[in-house]
Scaffold this motif. Structure first.
Motif, PDB file in Angstrom:
ATOM      1  N   ALA A 277      90.686  36.047  34.398  1.00 50.63           N
ATOM      2  CA  ALA A 277      89.687  34.974  34.279  1.00 50.63           C
ATOM      3  C   ALA A 277      89.075  34.941  32.880  1.00 50.63           C
ATOM      4  CB  ALA A 277      88.591  35.172  35.325  1.00 50.63           C
ATOM      5  N   TYR A 278      88.774  36.103  32.350  1.00 51.18           N
ATOM      6  CA  TYR A 278      88.150  36.137  31.025  1.00 51.18           C
ATOM      7  C   TYR A 278      89.165  35.945  29.901  1.00 51.18           C
ATOM      8  CZ  TYR A 278      83.536  36.999  32.772  1.00 51.18           C
ATOM      9  OH  TYR A 278      82.324  36.822  33.390  1.00 51.18           O
TER      10      TYR A 278
ATOM     11  N   ASP B 155      87.943  31.192  31.985  1.00 52.19           N
ATOM     12  CA  ASP B 155      87.673  30.312  33.117  1.00 52.19           C
ATOM     13  C   ASP B 155      87.280  31.162  34.318  1.00 52.19           C
ATOM     14  OD1 ASP B 155      87.567  28.433  35.110  1.00 52.19           O
ATOM     15  OD2 ASP B 155      89.442  27.428  34.562  1.00 52.19           O
ATOM     16  N   ARG B 156      85.980  31.203  34.633  1.00 48.51           N
ATOM     17  CA  ARG B 156      85.499  32.038  35.736  1.00 48.51           C
ATOM     18  C   ARG B 156      85.946  31.529  37.103  1.00 48.51           C
ATOM     19  NH1 ARG B 156      79.243  33.060  35.399  1.00 48.51           N
ATOM     20  NH2 ARG B 156      79.219  30.913  34.666  1.00 48.51           N
TER      21      ARG B 156
ATOM     22  N   LEU C 276      93.329  25.888  37.541  1.00 46.46           N
ATOM     23  CA  LEU C 276      93.652  27.310  37.438  1.00 46.46           C
ATOM     24  C   LEU C 276      93.193  28.061  38.694  1.00 46.46           C
ATOM     25  CD1 LEU C 276      92.848  28.209  33.715  1.00 46.46           C
ATOM     26  CD2 LEU C 276      95.086  28.230  34.836  1.00 46.46           C
ATOM     27  N   PHE C 277      92.168  27.518  39.357  1.00 47.89           N
ATOM     28  CA  PHE C 277      91.703  28.104  40.621  1.00 47.89           C
ATOM     29  C   PHE C 277      92.839  28.134  41.640  1.00 47.89           C
ATOM     30  CE2 PHE C 277      90.264  26.999  44.950  1.00 47.89           C
ATOM     31  CZ  PHE C 277      89.544  28.141  45.264  1.00 47.89           C
TER      32      PHE C 277
ATOM     33  N   MET D  12      79.445  36.149  40.059  1.00 47.26           N
ATOM     34  CA  MET D  12      80.240  35.913  38.851  1.00 47.26           C
ATOM     35  C   MET D  12      80.746  34.482  38.770  1.00 47.26           C
ATOM     36  SD  MET D  12      82.465  39.442  38.524  1.00 47.26           S
ATOM     37  CE  MET D  12      82.830  39.194  36.799  1.00 47.26           C
ATOM     38  N   VAL D  13      80.874  33.805  39.917  1.00 50.26           N
ATOM     39  CA  VAL D  13      81.398  32.439  39.908  1.00 50.26           C
ATOM     40  C   VAL D  13      80.310  31.397  40.199  1.00 50.26           C
ATOM     41  CG1 VAL D  13      83.729  33.123  40.521  1.00 50.26           C
ATOM     42  CG2 VAL D  13      82.111  32.602  42.340  1.00 50.26           C
TER      43      VAL D  13
END
Length: 319
Positions: free
Chosen positions: A35-36, A40-41, A132-133, A272-273
């Motif tokens: 993600a990092y 993109d979280r 991306l999710f 975190m999201v």
């Protein structure tokens, strides 16, 4: 000699436990690093932590019963939730559609995989817009399914089904809809759908041994996990360290409480999201939501028990 043998056996079991925890934590850390890397979280899937710990550490037989469903069901519900979120509808309606779709899917699949509810709600709760999710959930759930298949063997013959409690699930759906409505009409829609709480609630709804004592302990664990996760994430610059500290806190708390509660790990990385959450406010929301839902489930089960007793008495009466 027997004492030495017992000690050696206990030590080996403990080492195996640490190895299993290491595998689960490694999968989550890999996801966080990804993600990092992509900045993109939305790639982070908190429920992967619950699924990884539940399948690889606690060896949850219901979740592991159909390994390919670990890939198919969360992926299907996440895709549904993602596109439901794109609809020009009020948040309340989106949540209701997502819940209805997931419960229907679980009935069709004949699989009681509660975390599939969380993956349906997550893109709506976080207002996810990144494709991306979707790639993330496909990749990581496929990786988890393959890991379970390798561990248990590839034979489809070993797969078996667990009964999906229709009445309990439908009643729980009504409880959730009522909770959504209360949050909407009181202006606290942000508290309506915290995924790990909904997952634990669904698990509780079909447990015959669920008691108010168990519910209180779950509320405490989830609230502290929410507080710890949001605090570490907001005060520590490095996400990997934040995840490890959150996991260690949850692990220690569960050992202290003598509980197995995989969604607590998902709760600890959920901040975190989410968009800028205050640790105290977030843990308070978790506490209130869990208290209302778990108490409702307890009362529902009390009523079910009374109805069963009445039916049994009526059946025993002579004609």
């Amino acid at each position: 000699m027997k004492y030495l043998k017992d000690k050696t056996s206990s030590f080996i079991k403990e080492q195996r436990g640490f190895i299993r925890y290491g595998k689960g934590a490694a999968m989550v850390l890999f996801m966080v690093f990804t993600a990092y890397f992509f900045e993109d979280r939305e790639i982070i899937l908190p429920e992967l932590a619950a699924l990884s710990i539940g399948c690889l550490v606690y060896m949850n037989s219901e979740w592991r019963a159909k390994p390919w469903d670990l890939f198919k069901l969360p992926t299907a519900t996440a895709i549904a939730g993602f596109f439901i979120n794109m609809l020009a509808l009020p948040l309340l309606v989106k949540l209701i559609i997502a819940i209805a779709f997931t419960i229907t899917l679980l009935f069709i699949a004949k699989n009681f995989l509660a975390p599939a509810l969380a993956t349906a709600l997550l893109p709506i709760v976080t207002n996810c817009t990144s494709y991306l999710f979707l790639w993330s959930i496909v990749f990581f759930t496929l990786l988890l399914a393959i890991s379970v298949l390798i561990r248990d063997g590839r034979s489809v013959k070993n797969e078996h089904s667990f009964a999906v409690p229709k009445l309990g699930m439908m009643t729980y759906g009504i409880i959730i809809l009522m909770w959504f409505s209360v949050c909407y009409w009181t202006g606290h829609i942000e508290m309506a759908a915290i995924p790990p709480v909904i997952v634990v609630g669904l698990e509780n709804s079909h447990k015959s041994n669920f008691t108010i004592k168990i519910g209180i302990r779950q509320i405490v664990v989830l609230s502290i996990a929410a507080l710890a996760g949001s605090y570490f994430f907001s005060h520590i610059e490095y996400p990997a360290i934040s995840v490890l500290l959150s996991f260690f806190t949850v692990y220690s708390l569960l050992r202290l409480m003598k509980m197995n509660l995989p969604p607590a790990y998902a709760m600890s990385i959920l901040p975190m999201v989410l968009h800028a959450v205050n640790p105290f406010d977030f843990s308070l929301r978790v506490f209130i939501m869990a208290s209302v839902i778990f108490l409702s489930i307890y009362l529902m089960k009390k009523q079910e028990s009374k109805l069963r007793s009445m039916v049994q008495v009526l059946r025993k009466k002579p004609e």
